[in-house]
Write a protein that holds these residues in place. Sequence first.
Motif, PDB file in Angstrom:
ATOM      1  N   UNK A   1       0.084   4.998   5.511  1.00 37.75           N
ATOM      2  CA  UNK A   1      -1.192   4.286   5.605  1.00 37.75           C
ATOM      3  C   UNK A   1      -2.319   5.249   5.966  1.00 37.75           C
ATOM      4  N   UNK A   2      -2.049   6.200   6.837  1.00 36.59           N
ATOM      5  CA  UNK A   2      -3.076   7.161   7.241  1.00 36.59           C
ATOM      6  C   UNK A   2      -3.490   8.064   6.085  1.00 36.59           C
ATOM      7  N   UNK A   3      -2.587   8.278   5.145  1.00 36.71           N
ATOM      8  CA  UNK A   3      -2.870   9.151   4.011  1.00 36.71           C
ATOM      9  C   UNK A   3      -3.355   8.383   2.780  1.00 36.71           C
TER      10      UNK A   3
ATOM     11  N   UNK B   1      10.499   0.631   7.746  1.00 32.42           N
ATOM     12  CA  UNK B   1      10.325   1.922   8.405  1.00 32.42           C
ATOM     13  C   UNK B   1       8.894   2.036   8.924  1.00 32.42           C
ATOM     14  N   UNK B   2       8.645   3.019   9.750  1.00 27.93           N
ATOM     15  CA  UNK B   2       7.290   3.226  10.260  1.00 27.93           C
ATOM     16  C   UNK B   2       6.399   3.688   9.110  1.00 27.93           C
ATOM     17  N   UNK B   3       5.480   2.818   8.691  1.00 27.71           N
ATOM     18  CA  UNK B   3       4.634   3.083   7.525  1.00 27.71           C
ATOM     19  C   UNK B   3       3.313   3.754   7.880  1.00 27.71           C
TER      20      UNK B   3
ATOM     21  N   UNK C   1       0.835  -1.205   0.000  1.00 26.28           N
ATOM     22  CA  UNK C   1       0.000   0.000   0.000  1.00 26.28           C
ATOM     23  C   UNK C   1       0.870   1.255   0.000  1.00 26.28           C
ATOM     24  N   UNK C   2       1.936   1.244   0.779  1.00 22.08           N
ATOM     25  CA  UNK C   2       2.785   2.429   0.938  1.00 22.08           C
ATOM     26  C   UNK C   2       3.707   2.655  -0.253  1.00 22.08           C
ATOM     27  N   UNK C   3       4.255   1.563  -0.810  1.00 24.55           N
ATOM     28  CA  UNK C   3       5.235   1.675  -1.894  1.00 24.55           C
ATOM     29  C   UNK C   3       4.979   0.643  -2.993  1.00 24.55           C
TER      30      UNK C   3
END
Length: 262
Positions: A203-205, A197-199, A101-103
């Motif tokens: 995720x919130x965005x 890393x802290x994702x 989801x993040x990358x």
Amino acid sequence: MLLFSNTFGQGNPNSPRRPTVVFLHGFLGNSKDWSSVIQQVSQTHQCIAIDLPGHGYSSAISAINFDHIQTLIAQTLMQRGITEAVFVGYSLGARVLMNIVSYPNASWQCDLRGVMLEGGHFGLDKDQRESRYRSDQQWAKQFRGRPIEQVLQSWYQQTVFSSLSDHQRQTLIDQRKHNRGERVAEMLEAASLAKQQNLLPQLQQSSISLHYVCGDNDMKFQQLAIKSQLELSIIDDAGHNAHNEQPELFSRQLLHYLEQVG
């Protein structure tokens, strides 16, 4: 290279077309871990359960890092003709999904209609990663050098599994003792929490629907989930492995989420 995957159900032919539900298991598990949940969900949705690298029937496949794992999953979905899906991931599987989801990388062509995260860590701050990596290396050394059943006896004594009864703990050991120590050690190193890393900010965005699930006895991850402010459901009378401890309640929550995301 394709990961092993199994398809269950075709959904209800009298209902509108629904996205496929794709399941990713946790560390030391395999696609069969989702059997009780899939038995219920496959009555209305097509389901696919994947064996992650180093696990189950994908045990001969090695992974380098999260990006490589993402590529292997993307290739497997493409071969299956899956273009849109709702993903469900537990623990390691949840962290793999957070990274996707993040990358999302260039190989990713599947439309994520929704993601359900069960008991997955969002990631460590930089100053915490070194000690975590040392711990994971120590576990990897044990998986490589000791009989796996002995290592599992120690693994399931960790605090995160404290809600397990002696019977539940032994059942998991019996299920996991067929893993190949070298392969799970490789996966532990490739997908170490220390390399994530802290994702949570990403995720919130995210514009993708995200829903977090954890057991009411899993205090560590329940606190992480509450602080994350992501949409959250708590499964009663369950610990870290809620879908295994309470498959009916978990399935009910998943089906409710699937109705929300279409």
